[in-house]
Design a protein around this motif. Structure first.
Motif, PDB file in Angstrom:
ATOM      1  N   UNK A  98      -6.788-109.483  54.998  1.00 31.46           N
ATOM      2  CA  UNK A  98      -6.514-107.943  53.958  1.00 31.46           C
ATOM      3  C   UNK A  98      -7.576-107.727  53.214  1.00 31.46           C
ATOM      4  N   UNK A  99      -8.899-108.545  53.013  1.00 31.21           N
ATOM      5  CA  UNK A  99      -9.755-107.470  52.507  1.00 31.21           C
ATOM      6  C   UNK A  99     -10.302-106.209  53.010  1.00 31.21           C
ATOM      7  N   UNK A 100     -10.371-106.609  54.096  1.00 33.28           N
ATOM      8  CA  UNK A 100     -11.070-105.829  54.687  1.00 33.28           C
ATOM      9  C   UNK A 100     -10.249-104.696  55.132  1.00 33.28           C
ATOM     10  N   UNK A 101      -9.413-104.750  55.252  1.00 32.49           N
ATOM     11  CA  UNK A 101      -7.903-103.680  54.993  1.00 32.49           C
ATOM     12  C   UNK A 101      -7.699-102.619  53.527  1.00 32.49           C
ATOM     13  N   UNK A 102      -8.002-103.639  52.852  1.00 36.33           N
ATOM     14  CA  UNK A 102      -8.065-102.671  51.566  1.00 36.33           C
ATOM     15  C   UNK A 102      -9.454-101.648  51.092  1.00 36.33           C
ATOM     16  N   UNK A 103     -10.473-102.174  52.115  1.00 36.38           N
ATOM     17  CA  UNK A 103     -11.892-101.937  51.660  1.00 36.38           C
ATOM     18  C   UNK A 103     -11.421-100.274  52.688  1.00 36.38           C
ATOM     19  N   UNK A 104     -10.776-100.782  53.668  1.00 36.90           N
ATOM     20  CA  UNK A 104     -10.739 -99.541  54.217  1.00 36.90           C
ATOM     21  C   UNK A 104      -9.860 -98.062  53.557  1.00 36.90           C
ATOM     22  N   UNK A 105      -9.003 -98.596  53.418  1.00 39.89           N
ATOM     23  CA  UNK A 105      -7.942 -98.033  52.984  1.00 39.89           C
ATOM     24  C   UNK A 105      -8.432 -96.863  51.513  1.00 39.89           C
ATOM     25  N   UNK A 106      -9.213 -97.907  50.340  1.00 42.52           N
ATOM     26  CA  UNK A 106      -9.652 -97.060  49.498  1.00 42.52           C
ATOM     27  C   UNK A 106     -10.583 -96.000  49.849  1.00 42.52           C
ATOM     28  N   UNK A 107     -11.481 -96.644  51.195  1.00 38.68           N
ATOM     29  CA  UNK A 107     -12.651 -95.213  51.414  1.00 38.68           C
ATOM     30  C   UNK A 107     -11.951 -94.527  51.491  1.00 38.68           C
ATOM     31  N   UNK A 108     -10.915 -94.826  52.482  1.00 34.33           N
ATOM     32  CA  UNK A 108     -10.531 -93.007  53.807  1.00 34.33           C
ATOM     33  C   UNK A 108      -8.961 -92.940  54.475  1.00 34.33           C
ATOM     34  N   UNK A 109      -8.323 -93.517  52.401  1.00 30.63           N
ATOM     35  CA  UNK A 109      -6.555 -93.077  52.603  1.00 30.63           C
ATOM     36  C   UNK A 109      -6.032 -91.585  52.768  1.00 30.63           C
ATOM     37  N   UNK A 110      -7.854 -90.440  52.473  1.00 25.45           N
ATOM     38  CA  UNK A 110      -7.139 -89.136  52.099  1.00 25.45           C
ATOM     39  C   UNK A 110      -6.758 -89.157  54.782  1.00 25.45           C
ATOM     40  N   UNK A 111      -8.278 -89.453  54.646  1.00 27.96           N
ATOM     41  CA  UNK A 111      -8.122 -88.434  55.523  1.00 27.96           C
ATOM     42  C   UNK A 111      -7.224 -89.486  56.668  1.00 27.96           C
TER      43      UNK A 111
END
Length: 469
Positions: A328-341
C-alpha cells in the motif's frame, strides 16, 4: 492421498507458503486485468473519449453480473479446498463434480437473462444517450460469453483449491497475449468498434478455460472421477450452493452500490464518465495485488479449516496483512509521482485536459485508502475460506450502503469530488463490520473444535495415564 502437482498449505511456514502461492496468482490477476486494461487503452487511444466512456459506463453493470459468476466459482471451490485439507479424496471429487454441473447450468441461465436485460439496465443507470448504443453492444457480448468466463474461473478455482496456483496463470498469460492481438485486429483492421474489444475478451477467456480443463484431466490423478463420484446428491448440491450463492450475492450486493455511483457519475456528463473509466482501470490494476492475497488466504484458510488448524489461519492472516501494508505504501508513492503519465495510456491529455485532471483526482483519493481495501479483501476471504460465506456477504451489504449514500446524497451536493470518496467510504464501513466478525468467529471455532484438536487429545491422554497410575 495422491499429491501430484498439488500443494498442502497445512504444513510449513505460513509466510513462505503465502508468498509462494500468491506470486503466481498475482501474475494471473494482473493478466486477467490486462484483458480489461488493453480493451480500455485501445478503445481510448484509437476510438476516442466518447467510446472510452461507452465502455466505462458498463463497468458497474459488468461487476453486478460477472461478479455474481466469480463469487459462485470462488464459493464452489471452498468445500473442495476443505475436503483436500481434510485428506478426503472421495468428498473432494464429489464436490468437483457438483461444482461443474451447477456451474454449467447457472452460466447458461445468467448468459441468457443478462444479455436480454443489458440495455434496460443501462437506461436505468442514466447512461448518456450518445453512448448507450455502444455500451449495449459491448456489454451484450460480454454477457453472452458468461459461460466462457465461468469455465476459466471454475477450472482455475478447482486447481487453486488443490494448491496449484501456477497452471491457471500460464494459460491466462497465453490468452492475454491473444487478447491483445485480437483487440488490435478486430478494432483497427476489421473496424468492429467497441464490439471487437468484447469479442476479443470472450475468446481469450474461452481459451484460458479450455487450457485449465486439459491440465486437470491429464495431470491431476486425484481429480479423475469414477461412477460414484458422478452421482448427483441433493444434499451436497445444497451445500455447494450454500457457499457459492452467498459469495455471488456478496459481489452483486456490493455492485448495487457501484451501479448507483455509476448512475450519479453518468449524470455529471461524458467527461466525468471518461475520467472515472480510466482511473478505475488503473486502480483495479494496482488492486490486483489485494485480489491475489485474498484468493491465497481463502485457499489457505480453507485447507487449514479442513485440517482444524485455527492458529495457522490467524498466523497466515497476520503475514498477509504485513505484506499488503508494505505494498500500500509503495503504491501510493508511485501514484503520487506518475499518475499523469499512467492516465495518459487511456486519455490524451492535450485533447482532453479536463478529463485527465479529474482522473488524477479520482485515482489519488482511492489509492490513499488502499489499507482499508487490503483488510476488506483478506478478512472477508479468510472468513469465507473458513466456511462462513453468509457472514462475509453482510460486508458486501455494508459496502452497498456506503456507496449508495454517497451516490444519492453526496454526489448531488458536491459533484465529482463526492464520487471520488464512494469506494473509500465503502471499504471503511466494511472493515468496521469485518474486524469484530473475524475475531468472534475465531473464538467460536476454538470453543467448538477444541475437543478435536491434537493438543486436546494429547492432554487428555496424559490425564488418563495419571489417573490410571
Amino acid at each position: 492421498m495422491s499429491r501430484t502437482m498439488t500443494r498442502d498449505l497445512t504444513e510449513g511456514r505460513p509466510l513462505k507458503l503465502i508468498v509462494s502461492f500468491a506470486l503466481p496468482l498475482l501474475f494471473g490477476v494482473l493478466f486477467q486485468q490486462f484483458y480489461s486494461f488493453v480493451d480500455t487503452a485501445i478503445v481510448g487511444r484509437f476510438l476516442g473519449a466518447e467510446r472510452l466512456a461507452a465502455v466505462g459506463a458498463t463497468g458497474a453493470v459488468n461487476f453486478l453480473v460477472i461478479g455474481m459468476c466469480l463469487g459462485l466459482c470462488s464459493g464452489f471451490s471452498i468445500p473442495i479446498a476443505q475436503a483436500f485439507g481434510a485428506k478426503n479424496e472421495t468428498e473432494m471429487r464429489r464436490c468437483v463434480w457438483h461444482a461443474i454441473m451447477l456451474g454449467a447450468i447457472l452460466s447458461l441461465l445468467f448468459a441468457v437473462v443478462s444479455a436480454l436485460l443489458c440495455k434496460p439496465l443501462l437506461r436505468l443507470m442514466n447512461t448518456p444517450e450518445e453512448i448507450i448504443d455502444d455500451s449495449a453492444s459491448y456489454i451484450g457480448i460480454i454477457f453472452a460469453a458468461i459461460p466462457c468466463c465461468i469455465l476459466y474461473n471454475m477450472a482455475g478455482g478447482i486447481l487453486r483449491a488443490l494448491g496449484d496456483s501456477r497452471t491457471p496463470v500460464f494459460f491466462l498469460i497465453l490468452a492475454s497475449l491473444i487478447n491483445v492481438v485480437l483487440d488490435l485486429f478486430l478494432i483497427i483492421v476489421c473496424g468492429m468498434d467497441v464490439a471487437g474489444a468484447a469479442v476479443a475478451t470472450a475468446v481469450s477467456q474461452l481459451l484460458a478455460g479450455i487450457g485449465c480443463v486439459i491440465v486437470m484431466i491429464r495431470r491431476f490423478p486425484v481429480l479423475r472421477l469414477n461412477r460414484d463420484d458422478r452421482h448427483f446428491d441433493p444434499v451436497l448440491a445444497k451445500k455447494m450452493l450454500g457457499t457459492g450463492l452467498p459469495m455471488g450475492l456478496q459481489f452483486s450486493i456490493t455492485a448495487i452500490g457501484s451501479v448507483l455511483v455509476q448512475w450519479s457519475v453518468n449524470g455529471l456528463g461524458v467527461n466525468a464518465v471518461a475520467a472515472v473509466s480510466g482511473a478505475v482501470k488503473l486502480s483495479a490494476f494496482f488492486a490486483c495485488f489485494f485480489d491475489a492475497l485474498a484468493t491465497t488466504i481463502a485457499t489457505y484458510a480453507g485447507q487449514n479449516m479442513g485440517a482444524r488448524k485455527l492458529d495457522r489461519i490467524h498466523q497466515g492472516l497476520r503475514c498477509t496483512a504485513g505484506v499488503g501494508f508494505v505494498y500500500c505504501l509503495v503504491t501510493f508513492g508511485v501514484v503520487m509521482l506518475f499518475s499523469g503519465p499512467l492516465l495518459g495510456m487511456f486519455i490524451d491529455a492535450n485533447a482532453a485536459p479536463e478529463v485527465t485532471t479529474m482522473g488524477i483526482q479520482y485515482l489519488t483519493i482511492n489509492v490513499a485508502f488502499y489499507i482499508p481495501l487490503l483488510f476488506v479483501n483478506i478478512l472477508r476471504l479468510s472468513i469465507q475460506g473458513m466456511g462462513f460465506t453468509r457472514v462475509a456477504m453482510l460486508a458486501g451489504l455494508s459496502e452497498m450502503i456506503a456507496r449508495s449514500a454517497i451516490a444519492l446524497f453526496v454526489v448531488p451536493a458536491v459533484g465529482f469530488t463526492g464520487a471520488c470518496f464512494a469506494s473509500p467510504a465503502a471499504w471503511i464501513l466494511a472493515d468496521l463490520f469485518l474486524f469484530p466478525c473475524y475475531f468472534q468467529i475465531m473464538r467460536t471455532l476454538r470453543q467448538r473444535l477444541l475437543p478435536d484438536t491434537e493438543e486436546f487429545r494429547n492432554n487428555a491422554n496424559i490425564i488418563h495415564l495419571h489417573k490410571a497410575a
